[in-house]
Enzyme design. Sequence first.
Site, short mmCIF file in Angstrom:
data_model
loop_
_atom_site.label_atom_id
_atom_site.label_comp_id
_atom_site.label_asym_id
_atom_site.label_seq_id
_atom_site.Cartn_x
_atom_site.Cartn_y
_atom_site.Cartn_z
N LYS A 85 64.69 107.21 33.30
CA LYS A 85 66.01 106.60 33.11
C LYS A 85 66.20 106.05 31.70
CE LYS A 85 65.88 101.92 35.04
NZ LYS A 85 66.74 100.91 35.65
N ASP A 86 65.13 105.90 30.94
CA ASP A 86 65.27 105.42 29.57
C ASP A 86 65.47 106.55 28.56
OD1 ASP A 86 65.00 102.78 30.31
OD2 ASP A 86 62.81 102.84 30.22
N ARG A 136 75.42 98.19 34.76
CA ARG A 136 75.60 98.91 36.03
C ARG A 136 75.40 97.96 37.22
NH1 ARG A 136 71.67 100.49 39.41
NH2 ARG A 136 70.07 99.93 37.88
N ARG A 137 74.33 97.16 37.18
CA ARG A 137 74.07 96.24 38.30
C ARG A 137 75.14 95.17 38.35
NH1 ARG A 137 67.83 96.31 36.48
NH2 ARG A 137 67.19 98.07 37.74
N ARG A 154 66.17 89.42 29.19
CA ARG A 154 65.50 90.52 28.49
C ARG A 154 63.99 90.34 28.57
NH1 ARG A 154 67.00 93.48 24.33
NH2 ARG A 154 65.13 94.51 25.08
N ARG A 160 59.94 88.69 32.42
CA ARG A 160 61.05 88.32 33.31
C ARG A 160 60.57 87.49 34.50
NH1 ARG A 160 65.57 93.09 33.04
NH2 ARG A 160 65.10 93.63 30.92
N CYS A 248 77.59 107.72 24.57
CA CYS A 248 77.71 106.26 24.54
C CYS A 248 77.25 105.72 25.90
CB CYS A 248 79.18 105.90 24.31
SG CYS A 248 79.44 104.18 23.99
C1 DPM Z 1 67.77 101.21 31.76
C2 DPM Z 1 68.30 100.09 32.41
C3 DPM Z 1 67.24 99.19 32.62
C4 DPM Z 1 66.05 99.80 32.08
C5 DPM Z 1 69.76 99.92 32.80
C6 DPM Z 1 70.03 100.08 34.29
C7 DPM Z 1 67.33 97.86 33.23
C8 DPM Z 1 67.71 96.81 32.22
C9 DPM Z 1 67.68 95.42 32.79
C10 DPM Z 1 68.48 102.42 31.31
N1 DPM Z 1 66.43 101.01 31.55
O1 DPM Z 1 69.15 100.25 35.14
O2 DPM Z 1 71.22 99.97 34.67
O3 DPM Z 1 67.36 95.19 33.97
O4 DPM Z 1 67.94 94.50 32.00
C11 DPM Z 1 63.70 100.12 32.98
C12 DPM Z 1 62.99 99.71 34.14
C13 DPM Z 1 62.29 100.84 34.61
C14 DPM Z 1 62.57 101.87 33.73
C15 DPM Z 1 62.97 98.36 34.73
C16 DPM Z 1 64.06 98.05 35.75
C17 DPM Z 1 61.31 100.95 35.78
C18 DPM Z 1 61.71 101.84 36.92
C19 DPM Z 1 61.90 103.31 36.71
C20 DPM Z 1 64.63 99.28 32.08
N2 DPM Z 1 63.39 101.40 32.75
O5 DPM Z 1 65.10 98.71 35.81
O6 DPM Z 1 63.83 97.12 36.53
O7 DPM Z 1 60.95 104.09 36.45
O8 DPM Z 1 63.04 103.74 36.87
#
Ligand code: DPM
Length: 379
Positions: A85-86, A136-137, A154, A160, A248
């Site tokens: 997702k990143d 999104r959340r 953050r 966190r 974007c």
């Molecule tokens: C992205 C988001 C977040 C991460 C945005 C979203 C969360 C940011 C936040 C694109 N990447 O989800 O709407 O909570 O401030 C991230 C996490 C993981 C991958 C941590 C998480 C772990 C789970 C996975 C951060 N990236 O979302 O709690 O493998 O999907």
Amino acid sequence: MSCNENLVRVGTRKSPLAMVQTNTVVQRLQDIFPDKEFEIIPMSTTGDNILDTALAKIGEKSLFTKELELCLQKGEVDFVVHSFKDLPTTLPPGLVIGTVYKRDDEHDAVVMHPKHKGKTLETLPKGSVVGTSSLRRIAQLQRKFPHLIYSDIRGNLNTRFKKLDEGDKYDCIVLAVAGLERMGWSHRIDQKLLPNTCMYAVSQGALAIECRGNDKATLQMLSTLSDYESSLRCVAERAFLKTLEGGCSVPVCVHTEIWKNQMYIRGGVFSLDGKEGYVDSNMKDLPSDDEPPRKKRASMREDGFLCVVPTGYDPEAFARAEEAGIELAQKIIKAGGGEMLQLIKAKMAADIIAEKTRKEALRKVAEASTVNVTADACC
Ligand code: DPM
């Protein structure tokens, strides 16, 4: 490739979660290829280094991936393990997703401050503070739980948890189940958010392994790990995101399932305040064994299937998953989501410029005070 034929160099972020994920993948490969030697090379990325700014205001798409991808392009590592997702929907030239690793639980979860143990978002007192920096959340939860306050948080998962448990600013935080489970913190989950409450992020819970598109040996090695359903669902979700976003980051959420031979995708996009939103769904038949013979698709586009290599699987299935996502995005754009997206993009661009101007001003103030100190010291 290095001079040692058996050495495989693996790039990863340094965060504890990224290290756990990379170790899992490397362990699996080591079991399959006992003669290979794997060297893990951890690195920091822009996203790890900028901790004082909300993600959406940094204005950089490949926050958690750029430095790693540069090493891959330069041949300093052979593959990189990412939280899918990143990873932006467009990859730098020459790079591909060699494998989508079996997806873990894709949902979000609520972790309560110990004083609220056993509560849910429904039962938290009015005015309680939910920590998340995911637009999104926030957009989805704000609609369902208007009695709560949403505040930015953050830092990596460990940071966190510390901010939640040791401070009194947050009453709960929202995180991905997959990350919590991989870190061994499942016991801290107080509530799992299913898609009827909060749809997940595109490719949440899946790992993507990125490599050079012309590195046949690595591609072949990685193909041993690929997972059909996870790949197809992620391709559909990423096609949906890419068609909507056009370069974007916007608050987009999804829910996909494969039933029998059908791809189901539901998805939404929200305004930044969460007040406006468009949600719709789409279904698409996937190829089946008893299907009449069909013409092969014309040659694959360079970024076809969102750069996911369909090694070993029927490319037609990937093409249909991609279409399922594109069609859903087009439905939403037509229904009015397109105009809303234009507004979001303009607002985000303005926020990014404002943030850059603020930082530049702070830098100048800091510079001016250093000059004064030196001048004083001279006198
Ligand atoms: C992205 C988001 C977040 C991460 C945005 C979203 C969360 C940011 C936040 C694109 N990447 O989800 O709407 O909570 O401030 C991230 C996490 C993981 C991958 C941590 C998480 C772990 C789970 C996975 C951060 N990236 O979302 O709690 O493998 O999907």
